[in-house]
Design an enzyme around this catalytic site. Sequence first.
Site, mmCIF file in Angstrom:
data_model
loop_
_atom_site.group_PDB
_atom_site.id
_atom_site.type_symbol
_atom_site.label_atom_id
_atom_site.label_comp_id
_atom_site.label_asym_id
_atom_site.label_seq_id
_atom_site.Cartn_x
_atom_site.Cartn_y
_atom_site.Cartn_z
ATOM 1 N N GLU A 146 0.884 -1.160 0.000
ATOM 2 C CA GLU A 146 0.000 0.000 0.000
ATOM 3 C C GLU A 146 0.929 1.219 0.000
ATOM 4 O O GLU A 146 1.821 1.299 0.852
ATOM 5 C CB GLU A 146 -0.853 -0.030 1.279
ATOM 6 C CG GLU A 146 -2.078 0.821 1.182
ATOM 7 C CD GLU A 146 -2.894 0.775 2.472
ATOM 8 O OE1 GLU A 146 -3.548 1.773 2.767
ATOM 9 O OE2 GLU A 146 -2.867 -0.258 3.172
ATOM 10 N N ARG A 159 4.934 -13.499 9.356
ATOM 11 C CA ARG A 159 5.653 -12.259 9.070
ATOM 12 C C ARG A 159 6.986 -12.248 9.802
ATOM 13 O O ARG A 159 7.203 -12.990 10.748
ATOM 14 C CB ARG A 159 4.823 -11.042 9.459
ATOM 15 C CG ARG A 159 4.543 -10.909 10.948
ATOM 16 C CD ARG A 159 3.880 -9.565 11.276
ATOM 17 N NE ARG A 159 2.839 -9.220 10.330
ATOM 18 C CZ ARG A 159 2.852 -8.099 9.589
ATOM 19 N NH1 ARG A 159 3.825 -7.223 9.689
ATOM 20 N NH2 ARG A 159 1.865 -7.839 8.769
ATOM 21 N N LYS A 161 4.111 0.419 11.095
ATOM 22 C CA LYS A 161 4.120 1.701 10.386
ATOM 23 C C LYS A 161 3.836 2.855 11.345
ATOM 24 O O LYS A 161 4.448 3.904 11.259
ATOM 25 C CB LYS A 161 3.047 1.703 9.289
ATOM 26 C CG LYS A 161 3.578 1.275 7.936
ATOM 27 C CD LYS A 161 2.505 1.325 6.865
ATOM 28 C CE LYS A 161 2.947 0.474 5.689
ATOM 29 N NZ LYS A 161 1.864 0.126 4.777
HETATM 30 P P1 ATP Z 1 -0.397 -1.914 6.854
HETATM 31 O O1 ATP Z 1 -0.655 -2.160 8.286
HETATM 32 O O2 ATP Z 1 -0.455 -0.485 6.473
HETATM 33 O O3 ATP Z 1 -1.144 -2.819 5.934
HETATM 34 P P2 ATP Z 1 1.904 -3.440 6.053
HETATM 35 O O4 ATP Z 1 3.203 -3.478 6.755
HETATM 36 O O5 ATP Z 1 1.090 -4.665 5.931
HETATM 37 O O6 ATP Z 1 1.130 -2.272 6.741
HETATM 38 P P3 ATP Z 1 1.702 -3.232 3.188
HETATM 39 O O7 ATP Z 1 2.110 -2.134 2.304
HETATM 40 O O8 ATP Z 1 0.283 -3.635 3.201
HETATM 41 O O9 ATP Z 1 2.180 -2.825 4.644
HETATM 42 O O10 ATP Z 1 2.624 -4.499 2.949
HETATM 43 C C1 ATP Z 1 2.993 -4.979 1.686
HETATM 44 C C2 ATP Z 1 3.347 -6.418 1.783
HETATM 45 O O11 ATP Z 1 4.419 -6.613 2.688
HETATM 46 C C3 ATP Z 1 2.191 -7.250 2.272
HETATM 47 O O12 ATP Z 1 2.024 -8.330 1.390
HETATM 48 C C4 ATP Z 1 2.610 -7.721 3.630
HETATM 49 O O13 ATP Z 1 2.168 -9.032 3.860
HETATM 50 C C5 ATP Z 1 4.138 -7.676 3.562
HETATM 51 N N1 ATP Z 1 4.714 -7.422 4.877
HETATM 52 C C6 ATP Z 1 4.520 -6.354 5.660
HETATM 53 N N2 ATP Z 1 5.169 -6.482 6.836
HETATM 54 C C7 ATP Z 1 5.803 -7.672 6.796
HETATM 55 C C8 ATP Z 1 6.645 -8.400 7.701
HETATM 56 N N3 ATP Z 1 6.957 -7.928 8.911
HETATM 57 N N4 ATP Z 1 7.112 -9.611 7.300
HETATM 58 C C9 ATP Z 1 6.810 -10.098 6.096
HETATM 59 N N5 ATP Z 1 6.028 -9.470 5.200
HETATM 60 C C10 ATP Z 1 5.517 -8.281 5.533
#
Ligand code: ATP
Length: 588
Positions: free
Chosen positions: A64, A295, A305
Amino acid sequence: MAKNAKPGAEPVASTSNFIRSHIEADLAAGQYASRTWGGKPGPARTHATAAADPAKIRTRFPPEPNGYLHLGHAKSICLNFGLALHYGGACHLRFDDTNPEKEEQEYVDSIQDAVQWLGFDWGPNLYFASDYFDFMYEAAEYLITAGHAYVDEQSAEEMRANRGTLTQPGRPGPWRDRPAAESLARLREMRAGTHAEGSMVLRAKIDIASPNINLRDPTIYRIRKATHHRTGDAWCIYPMYTYAHPVEDALEQITHSICTLEFEDQRPFYDWLLAKLADGGLLAQPVPQQIEFARLNLTYVVLSKRKLIQLVDEKHVTGWDDPRLPTLVGARRRGYTPEGFRRFAERIGVSKADSWIDYSVLEDCMREHLNEVAERRMAVLDPVKLIIDNYPEGQQEDCFAPNHPQQPELGKRVVPLTRELWIEREDFAETPPKGFFRLFPGNSARLRYGYVVKCTGCDKDEAGNIVAVHCEYLPETKSGTPGAETVKVKGNIHWVSTAHACAAEVRLYDRLFREAHPGAGDRDFLLDLNPDACRVITAQLESALRSTAPDARYQFERHGYFIADHKDSRPGTPVFNRTVTLRDSWTK
Ligand code: ATP
Ligand code: MG
């Protein structure tokens, strides 16, 4: 080399894991063999590229664009692009920009930059979820017509009350069984801007009593009178993430939609929605499947974030690219390498169970890679003068230092030796502790690539501080000459000629938090900030470092790995950031 790799990016090694097993089983079963990479409605652009593309599998990284990427995203990027590389597939970069409020072009640019920096290439497969808004809307109208969705005019409170709880089933609201034509009319009015935000929503009609709360008629469209960064004011209704995401995956003909574990409970809705749209002929079979993995949780950092924004906004760090931050722009400025990240992703693997990875695993991966690629230099971080009393004043000679001990092909460089040198303050002791082999009165040690010197004493100022150390050199012991080995010493210290040294700002970065789990329990995570995470010093560098190009990486012998800061270095006056020390000083 597969097309997702940039030249120089080594394919990710092939340790097996449950996702790979899953994909291999699908490929063996010919799951996607019949796929035409065409499909029914959908953005023409997608299908035009897909049709000509022989990719065996398709994954995607769907950020996002509402923030900077962090170390957790690096895991997801390496995983998705790595799988595509491994199986001869394609990995899409898709901006999940269905929420109009918080998204910005600045983030879009920085995310593309970060993915490329990590060594991956999405080729023609760059997409924006907002490009699918027309299709998503048509699909919503179709769901209403087919009896799978309705416009609900309950207030938010009523909806919440009727949705039930984890232990109590939901109850149907008064609009659930309204005629499709009526819902359709309402949806069209919602789209036309007739109704106020919050006055009604479009809901999927699934099972209001389902034990899975996500299936109790989830909202799929809501009214938001907001300007979107790409579609402007074309829309005043926006799809919910849970509705939009499966549709995006399907339109791009993603085969394996890999996401983190918190979406596990959403999978039934993902499958329901795609099955319904495929039944209606809006999507081609086979539809994508969602696979969840744990994750990345890393000690000594925060990856939320919200917390990262707080650290930046409240100026606990200097900005998004502060080298202490776990953002990819920060890590890059710190000197972390893409190869180190790919090594890390491979080493930690993927699993279905949440766990914590110790930060030292990431540091080790960086050390290992930097050890291979970083040239060696000498730098004195806490200088005190060493005077070689029997060395002629004004004399200067060349010493030859290898640029890399394991890579002789990288050659040697000249390091000038003179009567006065800078050495580390801690390499001299007036009264040596047990086991101290470096300089103390009466003891001999080697000046790396130079001579063996015998310490004779030191000078102090009135306050008793040591201002200079004295020694005498043994002329027959120069490194690289036959006499070098005649005198055996245990200590071996680095040095820089005072006449040639380049004084430079060096930032000694360390971990941003001093606790492994910042903010554990109810503690404010800010209380766990490490006050010593950035110490700025003036160091004395060997003269060869004066002309360092921004972003050049070196090992400063005996200290660690450093990078010339790309923002603050100027020609002739480099500024160095410590990437990582040579050894872990955190493991207790
Ligand atoms: P939000 O809470 O805003 O959704 P987010 O960290 O999930 O934050 P995104 O931009 O939605 O941010 O994440 C993009 C991709 O990165 C998603 O597919 C998510 O699963 C992956 N991702 C985010 N944080 C992690 C993490 N700590 N480990 C592995 N993958 C992650
Ligand atoms: Mg997310």
